[in-house]
Design an enzyme around this catalytic site. Structure first.
Site, PDB file in Angstrom:
ATOM      1  N   GLY A   1     -26.770  14.563 -13.034  1.00  0.00           N
ATOM      2  CA  GLY A   1     -25.899  15.911 -13.771  1.00  0.00           C
ATOM      3  C   GLY A   1     -24.714  15.554 -14.257  1.00  0.00           C
ATOM      4  O   GLY A   1     -23.953  15.144 -13.182  1.00  0.00           O
TER       5      GLY A   1
ATOM      6  N   GLN B   1     -16.107  18.076 -16.493  1.00  0.00           N
ATOM      7  CA  GLN B   1     -16.052  16.970 -15.575  1.00  0.00           C
ATOM      8  C   GLN B   1     -15.348  15.744 -16.004  1.00  0.00           C
ATOM      9  O   GLN B   1     -14.997  14.881 -15.489  1.00  0.00           O
ATOM     10  CB  GLN B   1     -17.514  16.572 -14.920  1.00  0.00           C
ATOM     11  CG  GLN B   1     -18.022  17.847 -13.980  1.00  0.00           C
ATOM     12  CD  GLN B   1     -19.302  17.271 -13.180  1.00  0.00           C
ATOM     13  OE1 GLN B   1     -20.174  17.297 -13.886  1.00  0.00           O
ATOM     14  NE2 GLN B   1     -19.149  16.602 -12.115  1.00  0.00           N
TER      15      GLN B   1
ATOM     16  N   HIS C   1     -26.198  24.291 -11.209  1.00  0.00           N
ATOM     17  CA  HIS C   1     -25.114  23.641 -10.776  1.00  0.00           C
ATOM     18  C   HIS C   1     -24.284  23.301 -12.010  1.00  0.00           C
ATOM     19  O   HIS C   1     -22.951  23.557 -11.932  1.00  0.00           O
ATOM     20  CB  HIS C   1     -25.430  22.348  -9.922  1.00  0.00           C
ATOM     21  CG  HIS C   1     -24.428  21.478  -9.426  1.00  0.00           C
ATOM     22  ND1 HIS C   1     -24.075  21.124  -8.140  1.00  0.00           N
ATOM     23  CD2 HIS C   1     -23.572  20.854 -10.376  1.00  0.00           C
ATOM     24  CE1 HIS C   1     -23.077  20.416  -8.000  1.00  0.00           C
ATOM     25  NE2 HIS C   1     -22.773  20.250  -9.285  1.00  0.00           N
ATOM     26  N   GLU C   2     -24.958  22.889 -12.916  1.00  0.00           N
ATOM     27  CA  GLU C   2     -24.026  22.411 -14.195  1.00  0.00           C
ATOM     28  C   GLU C   2     -23.588  23.380 -14.788  1.00  0.00           C
ATOM     29  O   GLU C   2     -22.448  23.175 -15.394  1.00  0.00           O
ATOM     30  CB  GLU C   2     -25.261  21.415 -14.928  1.00  0.00           C
ATOM     31  CG  GLU C   2     -25.555  20.163 -14.238  1.00  0.00           C
ATOM     32  CD  GLU C   2     -24.553  19.434 -13.583  1.00  0.00           C
ATOM     33  OE1 GLU C   2     -23.235  19.120 -14.130  1.00  0.00           O
ATOM     34  OE2 GLU C   2     -24.682  18.642 -12.579  1.00  0.00           O
TER      35      GLU C   2
ATOM     36  N   HIS D   1     -20.262  24.929 -13.528  1.00  0.00           N
ATOM     37  CA  HIS D   1     -19.154  23.794 -14.049  1.00  0.00           C
ATOM     38  C   HIS D   1     -18.559  24.593 -15.273  1.00  0.00           C
ATOM     39  O   HIS D   1     -17.373  24.471 -15.561  1.00  0.00           O
ATOM     40  CB  HIS D   1     -19.696  22.574 -14.296  1.00  0.00           C
ATOM     41  CG  HIS D   1     -19.649  21.664 -12.885  1.00  0.00           C
ATOM     42  ND1 HIS D   1     -18.451  21.473 -12.169  1.00  0.00           N
ATOM     43  CD2 HIS D   1     -20.485  20.936 -12.489  1.00  0.00           C
ATOM     44  CE1 HIS D   1     -19.016  20.677 -11.273  1.00  0.00           C
ATOM     45  NE2 HIS D   1     -20.084  20.309 -11.396  1.00  0.00           N
TER      46      HIS D   1
ATOM     47  N   CYS E   1     -21.873  16.558  -5.848  1.00  0.00           N
ATOM     48  CA  CYS E   1     -21.141  16.905  -6.974  1.00  0.00           C
ATOM     49  C   CYS E   1     -20.274  15.673  -7.457  1.00  0.00           C
ATOM     50  O   CYS E   1     -19.587  15.233  -6.398  1.00  0.00           O
ATOM     51  CB  CYS E   1     -20.404  17.848  -6.954  1.00  0.00           C
ATOM     52  SG  CYS E   1     -19.597  18.517  -8.332  1.00  0.00           S
ATOM     53  N   LEU E   2     -20.151  14.934  -8.412  1.00  0.00           N
ATOM     54  CA  LEU E   2     -19.589  13.962  -8.712  1.00  0.00           C
ATOM     55  C   LEU E   2     -18.221  14.191  -8.728  1.00  0.00           C
ATOM     56  O   LEU E   2     -17.317  13.270  -8.777  1.00  0.00           O
ATOM     57  CB  LEU E   2     -19.944  13.412 -10.153  1.00  0.00           C
ATOM     58  CG  LEU E   2     -21.597  12.639 -10.322  1.00  0.00           C
ATOM     59  CD1 LEU E   2     -21.745  12.514 -11.833  1.00  0.00           C
ATOM     60  CD2 LEU E   2     -21.641  11.489  -9.455  1.00  0.00           C
TER      61      LEU E   2
HETATM   62 ZN    ZN Z   1     -20.939  19.091 -10.093  1.00  0.00          ZN
END
Ligand code: ZN
Length: 166
Positions: free
Chosen positions: A46, A51, A136-137, A140, A94-95
């Site tokens: 995701g 991000q 989660h997304e 963000h 998380c990236l």
């Molecule tokens: Zn994340």
């Protein structure tokens, strides 16, 4: 289409509340393609627009590609309309917070509405990993990361191990 740089926490753009996408234009389609390229290259399941520094309410995900064929999903202007009382927890990576995970408790199922790249509106209950992923997304898009969803003790332990910490 290109792989973009993923911003690493703490970065001010990861704390911003993103603005709605006004229309699904060619620019939005290009951004979605870049987000998918970036997510697959990372590799991740995701990725939200902030991000990669774009403060727009959209994210991409593919919850199954690591097990088989790609099934990319683009969610524009997502909104959660309802949540199950039942909760589940997962160790979320998380990236933008590389090298660590956070054990986050969230509703197990959510009803989400979103627009796709064709401008079609979807309204569906999501369960399992997909339910946790969209929460989660979507966080963000409101400037919230996993570290904001855990208690102080866990946050301190994660930060102590976090390689990106200044
Ligand atoms: Zn994340």
């Amino acid at each position: 289409m290109s792989v973009r740089e993923i911003l690493v926490w703490p970065h001010p753009r990861l704390e911003a509340v993103c603005t709605p996408v006004e229309a699904v234009t060619d620019d939005i389609r290009t951004l979605a393609a870049d987000m998918l390229d970036t997510m697959y290259a990372a590799p991740g399941r995701g990725l939200a627009a902030p991000q990669i520094g774009e403060l727009l309410r959209m994210f991409v995900m593919d919850t199954t590609w690591k097990d088989g064929d790609r099934s990319p999903v683009v969610c524009i202007n997502p909104d959660i309309l309802d949540r199950s009382e039942e909760r589940g927890s997962a160790d979320e990576g998380c990236l933008s917070i590389p090298g660590v995970t956070a054990t986050v408790v969230r509703p197990s199922s959510v009803r989400m509405v979103w627009t796709d790249l064709d401008g079609l509106v979807h309204d569906a209950w999501l369960t399992g990993f997909a339910a946790l992923c969209v929460q989660h997304e979507l966080d963000h898009l409101d400037g919230i990361v996993t570290l904001d969803r855990v208690d102080d003790a866990q946050r301190a332990a994660i930060l102590a191990a976090y390689e990106g910490q200044p």
